[in-house]
Design a protein around this motif. Structure first.
Motif, PDB file in Angstrom:
ATOM      1  N   PHE A   1      34.732  45.041  39.820  1.00 21.22           N
ATOM      2  CA  PHE A   1      33.182  45.330  39.772  1.00 21.22           C
ATOM      3  C   PHE A   1      32.447  44.999  41.005  1.00 21.22           C
TER       4      PHE A   1
ATOM      5  N   TYR B   1      23.841  40.129  31.433  1.00 22.50           N
ATOM      6  CA  TYR B   1      24.538  41.482  31.612  1.00 22.50           C
ATOM      7  C   TYR B   1      26.127  41.196  31.461  1.00 22.50           C
TER       8      TYR B   1
ATOM      9  N   THR C   1      28.336  41.387  37.423  1.00 24.38           N
ATOM     10  CA  THR C   1      28.896  41.396  39.041  1.00 24.38           C
ATOM     11  C   THR C   1      28.848  42.861  39.649  1.00 24.38           C
ATOM     12  N   LEU C   2      28.842  43.896  38.836  1.00 24.28           N
ATOM     13  CA  LEU C   2      28.404  45.199  39.333  1.00 24.28           C
ATOM     14  C   LEU C   2      27.032  45.597  39.514  1.00 24.28           C
ATOM     15  N   VAL C   3      26.290  45.263  38.315  1.00 28.30           N
ATOM     16  CA  VAL C   3      24.639  45.583  38.267  1.00 28.30           C
ATOM     17  C   VAL C   3      24.234  44.611  39.579  1.00 28.30           C
TER      18      VAL C   3
ATOM     19  N   GLY D   1      30.260  47.923  42.777  1.00 28.39           N
ATOM     20  CA  GLY D   1      28.696  47.522  43.111  1.00 28.39           C
ATOM     21  C   GLY D   1      28.633  47.596  44.537  1.00 28.39           C
TER      22      GLY D   1
ATOM     23  N   ALA E   1      29.630  42.700  33.520  1.00 30.51           N
ATOM     24  CA  ALA E   1      29.114  43.857  34.385  1.00 30.51           C
ATOM     25  C   ALA E   1      28.146  43.316  35.446  1.00 30.51           C
TER      26      ALA E   1
ATOM     27  N   LYS F   1      38.971  41.639  37.177  1.00 32.22           N
ATOM     28  CA  LYS F   1      37.716  42.293  37.061  1.00 32.22           C
ATOM     29  C   LYS F   1      36.538  41.882  38.013  1.00 32.22           C
TER      30      LYS F   1
ATOM     31  N   VAL G   1      21.757  52.125  35.944  1.00 29.38           N
ATOM     32  CA  VAL G   1      23.227  51.456  35.809  1.00 29.38           C
ATOM     33  C   VAL G   1      22.833  50.562  34.223  1.00 29.38           C
TER      34      VAL G   1
ATOM     35  N   LEU H   1      24.601  51.121  30.692  1.00 30.01           N
ATOM     36  CA  LEU H   1      25.134  49.826  30.059  1.00 30.01           C
ATOM     37  C   LEU H   1      24.860  49.779  28.731  1.00 30.01           C
TER      38      LEU H   1
END
Length: 210
Positions: free
Chosen positions: A149, A114, A119-121, A153, A117, A145, A196, A200
């Motif tokens: 993120f 991923y 770190t968010l998902v 999350g 991103a 960042k 999510v 993405l």
């Protein structure tokens, strides 16, 4: 959970405030095993039941704690490097923290799949949530960042847990809250992750097409 964890949970329930929420969420977000389902929903439940806590502040301090724990993992990975991280994961202490090489590999593969991103998902995925900061540190992801993120999350996940605790106050006895939240939280987490991931994928598709 073992006896120590049970005692910690009982201490938290007896001393629930914004400071203890931050502390336990920092523990939960690091490599030390402790479920967020035990921290946020009871606090939100208490906010709905008595008004002693504010549910929005519960979410804020839970997210702050998660960010602190994530930074611990991030900088440990930066300072120690991949060989020592894997050695620790395979050590007795690592196993006591419910770590092993397979879990770290899974987190790294998730991060590679991923990208930034992740770190968010990853904050929405059970079994990956606590470890996603390690590959971010190993890859020396941009710290701004990473913080952004991670906060988004963790904040989203804490909103889900807080909503469960807040609205279950009207229908579930307090002694059944944690079991009920645990039952549904994983399914909700996977559902959010799927949404999510689709979003993405759509953005990536649009970018490639353009």
């Amino acid at each position: 959970m073992g006896l120590d964890s049970a005692e910690l949970v009982q201490w938290y329930l007896d001393n629930m405030n914004y400071g203890s929420i931050t502390l336990l969420m920092a523990i939960e977000s690091s490599f030390i095993p402790f479920p967020s389902e035990v921290v946020v929903p009871p606090a939100a439940y208490k906010a709905a039941a008595s008004g002693e806590l504010n549910v929005w502040l519960v979410i804020f301090f839970a997210t702050l704690g998660a960010l602190i724990g994530a930074f611990i993992n991030y900088y440990l990975a930066v300072w120690l490097g991949r060989p020592i991280v894997y050695k620790f994961a395979n050590s007795r202490i690592g196993h006591m923290c419910l770590l092993d090489e397979q879990k770290v590999v899974k987190a790294e593969e998730f991060f590679v799949r991923y990208g930034v991103a992740a770190t968010l998902v990853g904050r929405l995925v059970p079994a990956v949530r606590q470890l996603i900061s390690i590959p971010a540190g190993l890859a020396r992801m941009n710290i701004a960042k990473f913080a952004l993120f991670t906060a988004i999350g963790a904040g989203l996940w804490n909103c889900v847990l807080a909503a469960l605790g807040y609205f279950l106050e009207a229908v579930v006895p307090e002694e059944q809250l944690i079991a009920t939240v645990t039952k549904y939280s994983h399914e909700i987490g996977y559902g959010i992750m799927a949404v999510v991931a689709l979003a993405l994928a759509y953005l990536i598709y649009k970018g490639v097409k353009k």
